[in-house]
Design an enzyme around this catalytic site. Structure first.
Site, mmCIF file in Angstrom:
data_model
loop_
_atom_site.group_PDB
_atom_site.id
_atom_site.type_symbol
_atom_site.label_atom_id
_atom_site.label_comp_id
_atom_site.label_asym_id
_atom_site.label_seq_id
_atom_site.Cartn_x
_atom_site.Cartn_y
_atom_site.Cartn_z
ATOM 1 N N TYR A 1 0.840 -1.200 0.000
ATOM 2 C CA TYR A 1 0.000 0.000 0.000
ATOM 3 C C TYR A 1 0.872 1.246 0.000
ATOM 4 O O TYR A 1 0.666 2.171 -0.791
ATOM 5 C CB TYR A 1 -0.919 -0.005 1.224
ATOM 6 N N LYS B 1 1.201 4.012 -3.098
ATOM 7 C CA LYS B 1 0.793 5.402 -2.884
ATOM 8 C C LYS B 1 1.972 6.367 -3.061
ATOM 9 O O LYS B 1 1.797 7.495 -3.535
ATOM 10 C CB LYS B 1 0.162 5.565 -1.499
#
Length: 255
Positions: free
Chosen positions: A163, A167
């Protein structure tokens, strides 16, 4: 176009753009959910006493390049323009690195690798695919705004590396696309929310929430409308000299 528009931040952004008299295309992998949002936008328009706006729901997997290409082509044919893209769709597999037990750590490898791949495919590759397709149509009018939704977890260390890496990649991709598309009057910016009252934060245990509250100078989680209002500003004429930026919305958490 707003991806991931069926709930949370994406839905709030779609609602904000609708309230500002945009035609809005709502993209999600869950057609029934995004169709319901479109119906509610039509109802809100009736309440405002306005009419004539389009709220178009589409079921699209943004990591599927062919599906995105077909959808964007159809959208452009139906609307004759594509002015704003908000890349909000994302996933958090919550696969974390935990080396307390090395044997369990190795047993978890395939599961963690699958989570890593899915996060990169949707959060980062999906953002690239949608931006690439949108830019081609924005080029026709020499005007456009692409707004990517990243996260503070793309800036600070996190126990969920897939994640976080995806990002962080979105922030870097924003800057690269901004440089490449600026000559064509297409602006590309990024919003990195902190802890916002959405489904993801609702899943946090109370002790974790209380701990985060202590670390946020403003003493609360943000609201989806606060992110949505920033997205609407970045899409507007008032932000025409802003591109390549990552704006953090976290109540002062990162300092």
């Amino acid at each position: 176009i707003v991806t991931g528009a069926s709930k949370g931040i994406g839905r709030a952004i779609a609602e904000e753009f609708a309230a500002r008299d945009y035609h809005v295309v709502l993209i999600s992998r869950d057609f029934s959910a995004v169709h319901l949002v479109a119906e509610e936008l039509y109802q809100a328009e009736e309440t405002r006493g306005t009419q004539g706006k389009l709220y178009l729901p589409y079921e699209v997997d943004i990591s599927d390049a062919n599906a995105v290409k077909e959808a964007f082509s159809e959208i452009y044919q139906r609307t004759s323009s594509l002015d704003v893209l908000v890349n909000n769709a994302g996933i958090n597999s919550r696969k974390s690195i935990n080396l307390k037990d090395s044997n369990q750590f190795l047993r978890n490898f395939k599961e963690n690798l699958a989570g890593w791949k899915e996060e990169l495919e949707i959060n980062l590759t999906g953002t690239f695919i949608c931006s690439y397709q949108a830019a081609a149509y924005m080029h026709h009018s020499k005007n456009g705004s692409i707004i990517n939704i990243s996260s503070i977890k793309g800036i600070e260390p996190t126990s969920s590396p897939g994640y976080g890496a995806s990002k962080a990649g979105v922030i870097k991709l924003t800057k690269d696309l901004a440089r490449a598309l600026a000559p064509f009057e297409i602006r590309v910016n990024c919003i990195s929310p902190g802890f916002i009252n959405t489904g993801m934060t609702a899943e946090l245990p109370k002790d974790k929430k209380d701990d985060y509250f202590k670390k946020i100078p403003l003493g609360r989680f943000g609201e989806v409308r606060e992110v949505a209002q920033l997205a609407a500003f970045l899409a507007s004429n008032e932000a025409q000299y802003i591109t390549g930026q990552n704006i953090v919305v976290d109540g002062g958490y990162l300092g």
